[in-house]
Design a protein around this motif. Structure first.
Motif, PDB file in Angstrom:
ATOM      1  N   GLN A  47      21.978 -42.717 -74.744  1.00 27.37           N
ATOM      2  CA  GLN A  47      23.226 -42.040 -74.412  1.00 27.37           C
ATOM      3  C   GLN A  47      23.050 -41.088 -73.224  1.00 27.37           C
ATOM      4  OE1 GLN A  47      21.924 -42.362 -77.409  1.00 27.37           O
ATOM      5  NE2 GLN A  47      23.468 -43.112 -78.857  1.00 27.37           N
ATOM      6  N   ALA A  48      21.955 -40.327 -73.235  1.00 29.69           N
ATOM      7  CA  ALA A  48      21.741 -39.355 -72.157  1.00 29.69           C
ATOM      8  C   ALA A  48      21.498 -40.044 -70.821  1.00 29.69           C
ATOM      9  CB  ALA A  48      20.560 -38.454 -72.511  1.00 29.69           C
ATOM     10  N   ILE A  49      20.785 -41.163 -70.833  1.00 28.83           N
ATOM     11  CA  ILE A  49      20.536 -41.916 -69.604  1.00 28.83           C
ATOM     12  C   ILE A  49      21.842 -42.436 -69.027  1.00 28.83           C
ATOM     13  CG2 ILE A  49      19.503 -44.029 -68.680  1.00 28.83           C
ATOM     14  CD1 ILE A  49      17.193 -43.573 -70.692  1.00 28.83           C
ATOM     15  N   LEU A  50      22.681 -42.981 -69.905  1.00 24.15           N
ATOM     16  CA  LEU A  50      23.984 -43.482 -69.443  1.00 24.15           C
ATOM     17  C   LEU A  50      24.832 -42.354 -68.875  1.00 24.15           C
ATOM     18  CD1 LEU A  50      25.342 -46.194 -71.915  1.00 24.15           C
ATOM     19  CD2 LEU A  50      24.843 -46.429 -69.483  1.00 24.15           C
ATOM     20  N   GLN A  51      24.833 -41.206 -69.542  1.00 24.85           N
ATOM     21  CA  GLN A  51      25.661 -40.111 -69.052  1.00 24.85           C
ATOM     22  C   GLN A  51      25.153 -39.603 -67.703  1.00 24.85           C
ATOM     23  OE1 GLN A  51      26.017 -36.565 -71.527  1.00 24.85           O
ATOM     24  NE2 GLN A  51      28.055 -36.173 -70.702  1.00 24.85           N
ATOM     25  N   MET A  52      23.843 -39.539 -67.533  1.00 20.79           N
ATOM     26  CA  MET A  52      23.294 -39.096 -66.254  1.00 20.79           C
ATOM     27  C   MET A  52      23.714 -40.036 -65.133  1.00 20.79           C
ATOM     28  SD  MET A  52      21.584 -37.054 -64.343  1.00 20.79           S
ATOM     29  CE  MET A  52      20.906 -35.936 -65.560  1.00 20.79           C
ATOM     30  N   ASN A  53      23.786 -41.317 -65.433  1.00 17.13           N
ATOM     31  CA  ASN A  53      24.056 -42.311 -64.397  1.00 17.13           C
ATOM     32  C   ASN A  53      25.514 -42.693 -64.244  1.00 17.13           C
ATOM     33  OD1 ASN A  53      21.390 -43.577 -63.154  1.00 17.13           O
ATOM     34  ND2 ASN A  53      20.957 -43.068 -65.290  1.00 17.13           N
ATOM     35  N   THR A  54      26.346 -42.403 -65.265  1.00 20.53           N
ATOM     36  CA  THR A  54      27.753 -42.806 -65.187  1.00 20.53           C
ATOM     37  C   THR A  54      28.729 -41.671 -65.512  1.00 20.53           C
ATOM     38  OG1 THR A  54      27.998 -43.507 -67.510  1.00 20.53           O
ATOM     39  CG2 THR A  54      27.060 -45.113 -65.962  1.00 20.53           C
ATOM     40  N   ARG A 112      31.565 -46.999 -67.884  1.00 20.60           N
ATOM     41  CA  ARG A 112      32.180 -46.360 -66.727  1.00 20.60           C
ATOM     42  C   ARG A 112      31.384 -46.718 -65.468  1.00 20.60           C
ATOM     43  NH1 ARG A 112      35.730 -46.028 -69.777  1.00 20.60           N
ATOM     44  NH2 ARG A 112      36.751 -44.166 -70.617  1.00 20.60           N
ATOM     45  N   PRO A 113      31.999 -46.614 -64.307  1.00 21.90           N
ATOM     46  CA  PRO A 113      31.265 -46.884 -63.063  1.00 21.90           C
ATOM     47  C   PRO A 113      30.116 -45.903 -62.892  1.00 21.90           C
ATOM     48  CG  PRO A 113      33.640 -46.857 -62.661  1.00 21.90           C
ATOM     49  CD  PRO A 113      33.431 -46.314 -64.039  1.00 21.90           C
ATOM     50  N   SER A 114      29.040 -46.362 -62.288  1.00 22.92           N
ATOM     51  CA  SER A 114      27.887 -45.511 -62.035  1.00 22.92           C
ATOM     52  C   SER A 114      28.181 -44.533 -60.901  1.00 22.92           C
ATOM     53  CB  SER A 114      26.670 -46.365 -61.687  1.00 22.92           C
ATOM     54  OG  SER A 114      26.956 -47.187 -60.571  1.00 22.92           O
ATOM     55  N   VAL A 115      27.340 -43.506 -60.818  1.00 19.48           N
ATOM     56  CA  VAL A 115      27.505 -42.489 -59.779  1.00 19.48           C
ATOM     57  C   VAL A 115      27.468 -43.129 -58.394  1.00 19.48           C
ATOM     58  CG1 VAL A 115      26.532 -40.387 -58.793  1.00 19.48           C
ATOM     59  CG2 VAL A 115      26.448 -40.744 -61.255  1.00 19.48           C
ATOM     60  N   GLY A 116      26.490 -44.028 -58.177  1.00 21.27           N
ATOM     61  CA  GLY A 116      26.384 -44.697 -56.885  1.00 21.27           C
ATOM     62  C   GLY A 116      27.615 -45.500 -56.539  1.00 21.27           C
ATOM     63  N   GLY A 128      18.184 -47.873 -71.911  1.00 20.59           N
ATOM     64  CA  GLY A 128      19.254 -46.921 -71.628  1.00 20.59           C
ATOM     65  C   GLY A 128      20.479 -47.526 -70.984  1.00 20.59           C
ATOM     66  N   GLY A 129      20.904 -48.688 -71.449  1.00 18.36           N
ATOM     67  CA  GLY A 129      22.133 -49.285 -70.934  1.00 18.36           C
ATOM     68  C   GLY A 129      21.934 -50.410 -69.959  1.00 18.36           C
ATOM     69  N   GLY A 130      20.690 -50.658 -69.540  1.00 17.75           N
ATOM     70  CA  GLY A 130      20.429 -51.779 -68.652  1.00 17.75           C
ATOM     71  C   GLY A 130      21.269 -51.717 -67.387  1.00 17.75           C
ATOM     72  N   PRO A 131      21.921 -52.832 -67.034  1.00 18.86           N
ATOM     73  CA  PRO A 131      22.709 -52.879 -65.790  1.00 18.86           C
ATOM     74  C   PRO A 131      23.872 -51.903 -65.739  1.00 18.86           C
ATOM     75  CG  PRO A 131      22.280 -55.099 -66.622  1.00 18.86           C
ATOM     76  CD  PRO A 131      21.861 -54.142 -67.701  1.00 18.86           C
ATOM     77  N   LEU A 132      24.289 -51.369 -66.901  1.00 19.10           N
ATOM     78  CA  LEU A 132      25.392 -50.400 -66.886  1.00 19.10           C
ATOM     79  C   LEU A 132      25.030 -49.175 -66.047  1.00 19.10           C
ATOM     80  CD1 LEU A 132      26.574 -50.408 -70.619  1.00 19.10           C
ATOM     81  CD2 LEU A 132      27.625 -51.566 -68.673  1.00 19.10           C
ATOM     82  N   LYS A 133      23.725 -48.877 -65.925  1.00 23.78           N
ATOM     83  CA  LYS A 133      23.304 -47.689 -65.181  1.00 23.78           C
ATOM     84  C   LYS A 133      23.623 -47.799 -63.698  1.00 23.78           C
ATOM     85  CE  LYS A 133      18.913 -47.595 -66.369  1.00 23.78           C
ATOM     86  NZ  LYS A 133      18.737 -48.720 -67.310  1.00 23.78           N
ATOM     87  N   HIS A 134      23.710 -49.025 -63.192  1.00 26.42           N
ATOM     88  CA  HIS A 134      24.081 -49.186 -61.785  1.00 26.42           C
ATOM     89  C   HIS A 134      25.298 -50.089 -61.619  1.00 26.42           C
ATOM     90  CE1 HIS A 134      20.932 -52.293 -62.631  1.00 26.42           C
ATOM     91  NE2 HIS A 134      21.809 -53.069 -62.026  1.00 26.42           N
ATOM     92  N   GLY A 135      26.056 -50.277 -62.701  1.00 28.78           N
ATOM     93  CA  GLY A 135      27.225 -51.137 -62.653  1.00 28.78           C
ATOM     94  C   GLY A 135      28.432 -50.431 -62.066  1.00 28.78           C
ATOM     95  N   CYS A 136      29.448 -51.226 -61.752  1.00 29.09           N
ATOM     96  CA  CYS A 136      30.662 -50.659 -61.143  1.00 29.09           C
ATOM     97  C   CYS A 136      31.844 -50.668 -62.104  1.00 29.09           C
ATOM     98  CB  CYS A 136      31.023 -51.447 -59.887  1.00 29.09           C
ATOM     99  SG  CYS A 136      31.307 -53.205 -60.169  1.00 29.09           S
TER     100      CYS A 136
END
Length: 470
Positions: A139-146, A153-157, A183-191
């Motif tokens: 959860q924390a990894i996803l929140q940091m990245n999205t 949700r879309p990633s920060v990038g 930590g969410g796999g591709p969701l961390k850099h997904g759009c």
């Protein structure tokens, strides 16, 4: 008279087209910032106000570096060293085994765990008062990245690319190096619901230093993305083939009037063709001098080789006009023997990260490149029965450098033991809002309409922390 064969055509042809108008409203075609259309999602766009940074390099230390062993010196821990946190508990307060020293003209206290990064103390904006909402890695990894740990949700990038476009139409706007499956796999850099071209392009993958043996780490030495070469057609033949297909696609798009899926396909196909020429050139580190490679710690058998290559590649992507570059390193999750674990992670990353700061600075890139370092949370000032530190999301440290971040300062503080943020607290949403501000974007105005509502990176939260900006 031809039959109407698709739902889009039905909506366009009936009721004076109001059905299609409503559909476009639901799916974001009329969202702020989306008026340029999917086909132009990568074209550079104006900012809400003058930007301090043009691009971001996020050095994501996944797993959670310990703040009390790196950038958050707590002399009070010495007094409580070895004292149980509660009667009968096997968890005790434990001071850092690494000595903290005053660094640079700023006198910033940084531990001996990261001696190379410490030499850049006067460039660092250290945030000692970070906190977030969840203490579990996924959860924390996803929140940091999205920005969200509960929803896709879309990633920060992706938000950065959506808001600003990119400076090089032949490269992706967002590149992530060494991403992991945890930590969410591709969701961390997904759009998510943003245009597909805003998503991150992954290069290699990190295994977590053996934590995921079924997904071994991809060596970055001489790495090449798949499908960069066509074994049957040369470049000219590919161009003719693509022109034919794109012509048919644009003809179809003219007939439909609005077709976001087709617009995305047109853009992606053009980007993919251009990437075949430029992407391998940027990823080819052999073009760098031996001195530069040695500075980053690149070399067969060196513990710094993998992250050294990732950091040097990040500098090359930044120089080439990529908007958001993420370098991933895991796994700082040292529940057992933190002395051995953190020392190993530091050996792998300290020299490459310091080299990246040096390289950006000497090339004049640090001024308009925002560098961000940190994990999804930190680790508490206690030592468990396995000589490790557990999770701490209530107070941890991240730092920024360049791109308008205020250099040589320590912002905010935790309590006397380093467990919980107390003064000038900075929530993860605040960090995201401040990052977007440095890029010239108002986090409350950078929105995308989807499913009937306007979404943004910071949801309904976030405060720009002006004390972090020069």
């Amino acid at each position: 008279m031809s039959l109407v064969s698709t739902r889009r055509q039905v909506l366009s042809a009936s009721s004076a087209g109001f059905g299609m108008l409503a559909l476009r409203g639901l799916f974001g075609a009329n969202a702020p910032g989306a008026d340029a259309g999917v086909a132009n999602a990568l074209v550079p766009r104006g900012t809400h106000f003058p930007a301090r940074a043009k691009r971001v390099i996020f050095l994501f230390m996944q797993g959670g570096p310990s703040q009390v062993d790196t950038f958050d010196f707590k002399p009070a821990l010495t007094k409580q060293h070895g004292v149980p946190t509660a009667k009968g508990s096997t968890t005790v307060y434990y001071q850092s085994p690494w000595e903290f020293r005053a660094r640079g003209q700023s006198g910033m206290l940084i531990s001996d765990l990261l001696p190379n990064i410490a030499r850049h103390a006067d460039d660092l904006c250290v945030i000692n008062s970070m906190h977030t909402d969840h203490n579990a890695h996924p959860q924390a990894i996803l929140q940091m990245n999205t920005g969200s740990f509960a929803f896709t949700r879309p990633s920060v990038g992706s938000w950065c690319v959506y808001g600003l476009g990119t400076e090089n139409q032949n490269l992706p706007g967002f590149v992530t190096i060494n991403p992991s499956f945890s930590g969410g796999g591709p969701l961390k850099h997904g759009c998510a619901f943003l245009p597909a071209v805003c998503g991150g392009t992954p290069i290699g993958q990190d295994s977590g230093n053996g934590a995921s043996p079924e997904f071994p780490a991809t060596p970055l030495k001489d790495i090449q993305l798949p499908f960069m070469k066509n074994a049957r057609l040369d470049v000219k033949a590919q161009r003719r083939q693509l022109d034919l297909v794109q012509g048919l696609n644009r003809q179809k798009l003219a007939q439909d009037g609005s077709n976001e899926a087709l617009e995305g396909l047109i853009t992606s196909a053009e980007l993919a063709f251009n990437m075949q020429r430029e992407m391998p050139e940027v990823m080819n580190l052999n073009k760098e001098s031996l001195a530069t490679q040695e500075m980053y710690g690149i070399g067969d058998g060196k513990v710094t080789d993998q992250i050294g290559r990732a950091c040097l590649m990040a500098r090359r992507f930044a120089e080439a006009g990529v908007r958001f570059i993420q370098v991933n390193h895991e796994f700082w999750d040292d529940h057992t023997d933190i002395f051995k674990g953190h020392a190993q992670h530091a050996r792998e990353t300290d020299q490459p990260v310091a080299a990246l700061l040096t390289d950006l600075k000497q090339r004049g890139l640090l001024e308009d490149t925002l560098v961000l370092w940190g994990g999804e949370f930190g680790r508490p000032p206690m030592l468990n029965k396995n000589n490790g530190r557990d999770h701490d999301h209530l107070g941890f440290t991240m730092w920024m450098a360049g791109g308008g971040a205020k250099p040589g300062i320590r912002y905010g503080s935790t309590d006397e033991t380093g467990f919980k943020a107390e003064q000038d607290k900075v929530h993860l949403h605040d960090l995201h809002a401040t990052m977007l501000h440095l890029l010239g974007m108002d986090h409350e105005r950078l929105t995308y309409r989807y499913a009937g509502r306007d979404f943004r990176l910071t949801d309904v939260f976030g405060e720009v922390k002006r004390g972090l900006m020069s």
